[in-house]
Enzyme design. Structure first.
Site, PDB file in Angstrom:
ATOM      1  N   ASN A   1     -28.978 -15.022 -15.938  1.00 12.03           N
ATOM      2  CA  ASN A   1     -27.676 -15.442 -16.448  1.00 12.03           C
ATOM      3  C   ASN A   1     -27.485 -14.934 -17.873  1.00 12.03           C
ATOM      4  OD1 ASN A   1     -29.735 -17.363 -16.983  1.00 12.03           O
ATOM      5  ND2 ASN A   1     -28.256 -18.984 -17.390  1.00 12.03           N
TER       6      ASN A   1
ATOM      7  N   GLU B   1     -24.918 -15.731 -20.838  1.00 14.10           N
ATOM      8  CA  GLU B   1     -23.830 -16.595 -21.317  1.00 14.10           C
ATOM      9  C   GLU B   1     -23.083 -15.934 -22.474  1.00 14.10           C
ATOM     10  OE1 GLU B   1     -25.685 -20.421 -21.981  1.00 14.10           O
ATOM     11  OE2 GLU B   1     -25.905 -20.745 -19.813  1.00 14.10           O
TER      12      GLU B   1
ATOM     13  N   CYS C   1     -23.624 -15.481 -13.908  1.00 13.52           N
ATOM     14  CA  CYS C   1     -24.797 -16.087 -13.276  1.00 13.52           C
ATOM     15  C   CYS C   1     -25.863 -15.031 -12.976  1.00 13.52           C
ATOM     16  CB  CYS C   1     -24.401 -16.765 -11.968  1.00 13.52           C
ATOM     17  SG  CYS C   1     -23.528 -18.330 -12.185  1.00 13.52           S
TER      18      CYS C   1
ATOM     19  N   GLU D   1     -27.418 -14.538 -10.172  1.00 11.28           N
ATOM     20  CA  GLU D   1     -27.181 -13.903  -8.875  1.00 11.28           C
ATOM     21  C   GLU D   1     -26.178 -12.758  -9.026  1.00 11.28           C
ATOM     22  OE1 GLU D   1     -27.096 -17.088  -9.628  1.00 11.28           O
ATOM     23  OE2 GLU D   1     -27.726 -18.363  -7.979  1.00 11.28           O
TER      24      GLU D   1
ATOM     25  N   CYS E   1     -24.459 -21.557  -7.375  1.00 16.39           N
ATOM     26  CA  CYS E   1     -23.137 -22.167  -7.526  1.00 16.39           C
ATOM     27  C   CYS E   1     -22.209 -21.660  -6.412  1.00 16.39           C
ATOM     28  CB  CYS E   1     -22.562 -21.865  -8.904  1.00 16.39           C
ATOM     29  SG  CYS E   1     -21.948 -20.180  -9.088  1.00 16.39           S
TER      30      CYS E   1
ATOM     31  N   CYS F   1     -21.288 -17.981  -6.597  1.00 13.40           N
ATOM     32  CA  CYS F   1     -22.392 -17.068  -6.242  1.00 13.40           C
ATOM     33  C   CYS F   1     -22.669 -17.103  -4.743  1.00 13.40           C
ATOM     34  CB  CYS F   1     -23.636 -17.402  -7.048  1.00 13.40           C
ATOM     35  SG  CYS F   1     -23.496 -16.795  -8.741  1.00 13.40           S
TER      36      CYS F   1
END
Ligand code: THU
Length: 161
Positions: free
Chosen positions: A70, A72, A81, A83, A114, A117
């Site tokens: 990830n 950010e 993310c 993934e 999530c 994803c």
């Protein structure tokens, strides 16, 4: 809901069945398993806002493994993310089918992809694809992509267009 699937319907030839059976024991040319790749890439996550580092590793149809973490951003919605990063690496390398996924975080229970994803993974993986969700403490849960995203929106819903 969680179980260890035995194989893939879409990838039904013996090569791909063998690949699925070898699972995380399979080693790449770089000597890294899917699990080891996810563990290692997680350390590179840029997560100063959530302090929640995630690592993801994807095995593509060729057998090659792609990693993502990830990333950010101070403008929170711009973060991505783990993934999504692994998928982007796979597609950038010219592959468009994934056969196995491993996701890991320092969480009390195995980290669950999530919703966004799940849809991203479903773009490139069949419902039978095995997704291992893990904690850095060693807990693992396995589910298929179909179990994680039942009733997925797909091209069938856009037929005749
Ligand atoms: N995150 C992932 O990278 N993958 C998941 O499957 C769950 C959540 C990230 C997004 C954000 O950077 C942090 O975890 C906290 O939500």
């Amino acid at each position: 809901m969680f179980h260890a699937p035995t194989g893939s319907k879409r990838c039904g030839n013996s090569d791909s069945r063998n690949r699925a059976a070898r699972s995380d024991q399979t080693r790449t040319g770089q000597g890294m398993t899917l699990k080891d790749t996810a563990i290692k890439v997680r350390l590179n996550a840029h997560a100063p806002y959530s302090n929640f580092k995630v690592g993801a590793a994807i095995r593509a149809a060729s057998g090659a493994i792609f990693a993502g973490c990830n990333v950010e951003n101070v403008s929170y919605p711009e973060g991505t993310c783990a993934e999504a990063g692994a998928i982007a690496a796979m597609v950038a390398a010219g592959e468009t089918e994934l056969t196995e996924v491993y996701v890991i975080a320092d969480s009390p229970m195995p980290v669950s992809p999530c919703g966004g994803c799940r849809q991203r993974l479903a773009e490139f993986g069949a419902g039978e694809v095995r997704v291992t969700m893990a904690t850095t403490g060693g807990a693992e849960q396995v589910a298929t992509l179909g179990e994680l995203l039942p009733g997925a929106f797909n091209t069938d819903h856009m037929a005749d267009r």
